[in-house]
Structures are given as structure tokens and as C-alpha cells.
Scaffold this motif. Structure first.
Motif, mmCIF file in Angstrom:
data_model
loop_
_atom_site.group_PDB
_atom_site.id
_atom_site.type_symbol
_atom_site.label_atom_id
_atom_site.label_comp_id
_atom_site.label_asym_id
_atom_site.label_seq_id
_atom_site.Cartn_x
_atom_site.Cartn_y
_atom_site.Cartn_z
ATOM 1 N N ALA A 178 3.305 1.547 3.084
ATOM 2 C CA ALA A 178 4.256 2.128 4.226
ATOM 3 C C ALA A 178 3.734 3.359 4.690
ATOM 4 O O ALA A 178 3.594 3.821 6.021
ATOM 5 C CB ALA A 178 5.528 2.539 3.573
ATOM 6 N N LEU A 215 0.878 2.538 7.142
ATOM 7 C CA LEU A 215 1.620 2.023 8.356
ATOM 8 C C LEU A 215 2.045 3.277 9.205
ATOM 9 O O LEU A 215 1.900 3.436 10.362
ATOM 10 C CB LEU A 215 2.516 0.765 8.140
ATOM 11 C CG LEU A 215 2.053 -0.142 7.500
ATOM 12 C CD1 LEU A 215 3.260 -1.309 7.014
ATOM 13 C CD2 LEU A 215 1.191 -1.116 8.610
ATOM 14 N N SER A 254 -4.192 -1.475 6.531
ATOM 15 C CA SER A 254 -2.985 -1.332 6.915
ATOM 16 C C SER A 254 -2.821 -0.328 7.981
ATOM 17 O O SER A 254 -1.858 -0.256 8.770
ATOM 18 C CB SER A 254 -2.225 -1.031 5.714
ATOM 19 O OG SER A 254 -1.722 -2.090 4.802
ATOM 20 N N THR A 304 4.314 -5.049 8.856
ATOM 21 C CA THR A 304 4.676 -4.740 7.343
ATOM 22 C C THR A 304 4.535 -5.955 6.829
ATOM 23 O O THR A 304 3.832 -6.085 5.834
ATOM 24 C CB THR A 304 6.338 -4.241 7.260
ATOM 25 O OG1 THR A 304 6.359 -3.094 8.076
ATOM 26 C CG2 THR A 304 6.604 -3.780 5.777
ATOM 27 N N SER A 352 1.409 -6.579 3.920
ATOM 28 C CA SER A 352 1.988 -6.993 2.433
ATOM 29 C C SER A 352 0.991 -8.398 2.324
ATOM 30 O O SER A 352 0.529 -8.592 1.109
ATOM 31 C CB SER A 352 3.311 -7.571 2.322
ATOM 32 O OG SER A 352 4.225 -6.376 2.613
ATOM 33 N N ASP A 381 7.295 -2.643 0.559
ATOM 34 C CA ASP A 381 6.685 -2.351 1.983
ATOM 35 C C ASP A 381 7.803 -2.313 2.771
ATOM 36 O O ASP A 381 7.839 -1.201 3.664
ATOM 37 C CB ASP A 381 5.673 -3.263 2.109
ATOM 38 C CG ASP A 381 4.555 -3.161 1.470
ATOM 39 O OD1 ASP A 381 3.905 -2.082 0.651
ATOM 40 O OD2 ASP A 381 3.515 -4.138 1.458
ATOM 41 N N THR A 420 8.644 1.536 4.353
ATOM 42 C CA THR A 420 8.389 1.419 5.639
ATOM 43 C C THR A 420 9.503 1.706 6.419
ATOM 44 O O THR A 420 9.489 2.570 7.438
ATOM 45 C CB THR A 420 7.382 0.344 6.270
ATOM 46 O OG1 THR A 420 6.452 0.152 5.283
ATOM 47 C CG2 THR A 420 7.103 0.562 7.772
#
Length: 180
Positions: free
Chosen positions: A39, A42, A84, A104, A108, A151, A155
Motif C-alpha cells: 500500500a 502504491l 507496486s 491494488t 497483490s 493491501d 491502500t
């Protein structure tokens, strides 16, 4: 304090807080694969300056790995978090709920595939055959659910919190206003 000062402060303080949070969350006991690092990668790609977006998740990993220890699959894990970050950079142009959910999920999945391939390739638990690789993925499947759950949770939380702080700053209501 001017709006631009508040926005700049939020763009510095919030990412630094996330970094500290990421290190701490790796060091405290938690459910397997429910950690904020994907997260953070991202989020960094979507919101941080591009030169920091890809480095910060790796820095979090390095600092926390100094305490946790290093392992044979480290390269695979770090590459996955770098990817990511790239996904976050791709999502930066259009931060819609659908795109964020998509990146996301992709993050993953690629973490699952890359890191478990690494476990199979450099580890000693599975034979170096196609059957051994499949067994490795099957045995890791229960962790995949945790990966997706963590995640999505982290996120969503990071993005909503940052957007809320930005909204408050644009309205001239900083979250940490100085009282006189």
C-alpha cells in the motif's frame, strides 16, 4: 499559514508518517502478509514525487530488515515492491476507485507470484520441478487471502486519509491547526 504552506506540510508530514508507520508495522506482530508495504508503494507512486515514490518502500524494507534479518528471497520481495511503486505511478494520472482497486489487486497478485516463485527457486522446501512450483503456489494460497485483505485495507486507508487532509487544507482547515 497560507494554503500552499499547509498543502506542502501535508505532502511532507503524511508521507514521513507513513514511512514510520510502515517500519513499525513490519516490526510488531501481525497476521502473516497483512502489512502496509504494498500500500505504501502504491500510495507513493500515486502521491509522492516520482524520485521518492520507488525508493521509499525499499527504504522501509531495508530499515526493518536490519532488525528482522535478511533472507534468500529478499531480492524477489524488493522487486515486487518496486513493481507496486510502478503500478502506483501508472495510477497517478487517473485516481479513480476502479483504477485504484485494479492496481491494488494487480500488486497483490504480482507479489504472490514473484515472491513464491522466489521461495521455490532459491529455497529448499520444494523440488525444482513444475510440480514443485505448483506445490509452492498451492501451499502459499492461504497467505494470498491475507495479502489481498491487507493491501486493500491499507491502500484504501492511506488514500482516503491523504485525500481528506488535502481537502481540509484546500478548505483552509489544516488538521493540525495552531491554536493561540
Amino acid at each position: 499559514m497560507e494554503d500552499s504552506d499547509v498543502l506542502m506540510r501535508n505532502k511532507i508530514i503524511f508521507p514521513l508518517a507513513i514511512i514510520l508507520f510502515g517500519v513499525v508495522m513490519r516490526l510488531v506482530p501481525h497476521m502473516p502478509n497483512v502489512a502496509p508495504i504494498t500500500a505504501i508503494a502504491l500510495f507513493g507512486g500515486m502521491y509522492l514525487d516520482k524520485k521518492y515514490a520507488l525508493v521509499l518502500p525499499l527504504l522501509i524494507m531495508l530499515v526493518s530488515d536490519l532488525f528482522l534479518g535478511f533472507h534468500d528471497t529478499l531480492l524477489f520481495v524488493y522487486v515486487s515492491f518496486f513493481i507496486s511503486g510502478l503500478l502506483g505511478l501508472w495510477a497517478r494520472r487517473q485516481k479513480t476507485a476502479g483504477r485504484i482497486l485494479l492496481v491494488t489487486f494487480i500488486a497483490s497478485v504480482q507479489f504472490f507470484v514473484i515472491t513464491n516463485f522466489g521461495v521455490w527457486l532459491v529455497g529448499h522446501m520444494y523440488p525444482k520441478t513444475l510440480q514443485g512450483l505448483m506445490e509452492c503456489f498451492v501451499m502459499a494460497t492461504p497467505f494470498f487471502r491475507n495479502t489481498i485483505m491487507g493491501d486493500l485495507l491499507y491502500t484504501t486507508t492511506f488514500i482516503l486519509l491523504f485525500e481528506f487532509l488535502e481537502y481540509l487544507a484546500r478548505k483552509g482547515k489544516p488538521l493540525l491547526a495552531h491554536r493561540r
